[in-house]
Design a protein around this motif. Structure first.
Motif, PDB file in Angstrom:
ATOM      1  N   ILE A  92       0.814  -1.594  -0.208  1.00  0.00           N
ATOM      2  CA  ILE A  92      -0.148  -0.113   0.471  1.00  0.00           C
ATOM      3  C   ILE A  92       0.689   0.872  -0.300  1.00  0.00           C
ATOM      4  O   ILE A  92       0.317   2.057  -0.934  1.00  0.00           O
ATOM      5  N   GLN A  93       1.965   0.926   0.973  1.00  0.00           N
ATOM      6  CA  GLN A  93       2.415   2.339   1.405  1.00  0.00           C
ATOM      7  C   GLN A  93       3.859   2.803  -0.280  1.00  0.00           C
ATOM      8  O   GLN A  93       3.475   4.431  -0.691  1.00  0.00           O
ATOM      9  N   ASP A  94       3.992   1.875  -1.359  1.00  0.00           N
ATOM     10  CA  ASP A  94       4.782   1.915  -2.663  1.00  0.00           C
ATOM     11  C   ASP A  94       3.487   2.555  -2.987  1.00  0.00           C
ATOM     12  O   ASP A  94       3.676   2.781  -4.406  1.00  0.00           O
ATOM     13  N   LEU A  95       2.188   2.152  -3.272  1.00  0.00           N
ATOM     14  CA  LEU A  95       1.165   2.305  -4.184  1.00  0.00           C
ATOM     15  C   LEU A  95       1.219   4.248  -3.746  1.00  0.00           C
ATOM     16  O   LEU A  95       0.672   4.465  -4.688  1.00  0.00           O
ATOM     17  N   ILE A  96       1.028   4.328  -2.521  1.00  0.00           N
ATOM     18  CA  ILE A  96       0.593   5.805  -2.358  1.00  0.00           C
ATOM     19  C   ILE A  96       2.122   6.248  -2.926  1.00  0.00           C
ATOM     20  O   ILE A  96       2.350   7.980  -3.576  1.00  0.00           O
ATOM     21  N   ALA A 100      -0.327   6.126  -6.863  1.00  0.00           N
ATOM     22  CA  ALA A 100      -2.011   5.236  -7.103  1.00  0.00           C
ATOM     23  C   ALA A 100      -2.738   5.682  -5.860  1.00  0.00           C
ATOM     24  O   ALA A 100      -3.789   5.499  -5.846  1.00  0.00           O
ATOM     25  N   ILE A 101      -2.507   5.764  -4.908  1.00  0.00           N
ATOM     26  CA  ILE A 101      -3.262   6.006  -3.834  1.00  0.00           C
ATOM     27  C   ILE A 101      -3.012   7.331  -3.413  1.00  0.00           C
ATOM     28  O   ILE A 101      -1.841   7.503  -2.969  1.00  0.00           O
ATOM     29  N   LEU A 106      -6.241   7.313   1.441  1.00  0.00           N
ATOM     30  CA  LEU A 106      -5.699   6.457   2.853  1.00  0.00           C
ATOM     31  C   LEU A 106      -6.648   6.703   3.489  1.00  0.00           C
ATOM     32  O   LEU A 106      -7.915   6.126   4.880  1.00  0.00           O
ATOM     33  N   THR A 107      -7.362   8.356   4.238  1.00  0.00           N
ATOM     34  CA  THR A 107      -8.188   8.298   5.124  1.00  0.00           C
ATOM     35  C   THR A 107      -9.300   8.459   4.851  1.00  0.00           C
ATOM     36  O   THR A 107     -10.578   7.717   5.968  1.00  0.00           O
ATOM     37  N   GLU A 108     -10.111   8.159   4.001  1.00  0.00           N
ATOM     38  CA  GLU A 108     -10.941   7.913   3.409  1.00  0.00           C
ATOM     39  C   GLU A 108     -11.172   6.143   3.706  1.00  0.00           C
ATOM     40  O   GLU A 108     -12.310   5.511   4.428  1.00  0.00           O
ATOM     41  N   ALA A 109     -10.399   5.280   3.891  1.00  0.00           N
ATOM     42  CA  ALA A 109     -10.065   4.068   3.702  1.00  0.00           C
ATOM     43  C   ALA A 109     -10.147   3.513   5.528  1.00  0.00           C
ATOM     44  O   ALA A 109     -11.090   2.302   5.795  1.00  0.00           O
TER      45      ALA A 109
END
Length: 239
Positions: A92-96, A100-101, A106-109
């Protein structure tokens, strides 16, 4: 004693991927479990009818993916890893980092996760679970009074970890941990002045805990939502 796990021969031009696929299939079927040791490299190559270089490439791929860990020495080899949220956090951090994110995503998730999780927490949390959260808040208060600003982000991660454990749902615990770990990494990049003020954080934690102890998921979520959005603003402005 661990039962011998046998593998079928592989015949493909993308050999190492098929080796990985077979090992993952053994995990899915339950033939391999966390802590199990894979057969020696030479035996795996013989069973799968592939070269030892293909086995080594497959094991490297599985190690990077967090499926196996390699141990050196006489009793070493490739072992199936215990499940942890670490790899999920890295992905997930790589996607950020790749765009991509977004931080907004992230906050909404996280808000969506807690909206579904808090009713479960209010129903399932034990007195010991709530006592652990209260102890975390007490430690936070002591750290703030002592001026120990470096401890705050780690206490925040601990708070969300404990909150996830209150759900008594392993999938939620892992997902919650992975998102909280990413938040920790970003928070550590902020100076103490850029973070949510300590007094506001402590007051929010106390209100949230009070609602949780009363088993009021709606009020607890309202408080947590306000705090997460304020945290998001601090992260966005501190970039």
């Amino acid at each position: 004693m661990q039962q011998e796990v046998r593998f079928d021969p592989v015949q493909t031009h993308r050999t190492f991927e098929m080796v990985c696929q077979q090992i993952r299939a053994k995990l899915a079927s339950g033939e391999l479990r966390p802590g199990d040791k894979l057969p020696a490299e030479r035996l795996l190559a013989s069973q799968l009818n592939v070269s030892r270089s293909a086995i080594r490439e497959a094991l490297r791929s599985l190690e990077v993916a967090g499926v196996v860990h390699m141990v050196k020495g006489i009793k070493g080899g490739a072992f199936i890893r215990e499940g942890t949220p670490d790899r999920m956090s890295e992905v997930i951090q790589d996607l950020i980092h790749l765009g991509a994110i977004s931080l907004s995503d992230l906050t909404e998730a996280r808000i969506a996760l807690y909206e579904g999780m808090l009713p479960m927490v209010c129903e399932r949390a034990t007195d010991a679970d709530l006592a652990a959260l209260a102890a975390n808040v007490a430690t936070l208060e002591a750290a703030i009074r002592a001026g120990e600003t470096a401890q705050r982000p780690h206490l925040a991660y601990g708070f969300y970890h404990l909150l996830g454990e209150c759900s008594h749902n392993t999938a939620i615990i892992y997902l919650n941990d992975s998102l909280a770990r990413i938040l920790l990494e970003y928070t550590l990049l902020l100076s103490p002045q850029q973070r949510v003020p300590a007094s506001d954080l402590l007051a929010s934690r106390r209100r949230f805990l009070k609602h949780l102890q009363a088993r009021n998921a709606q009020k607890a979520m309202e408080e947590l939502r306000r705090h997460l959005r304020r945290t998001h603003r601090a992260l966005w402005e501190g970039r």
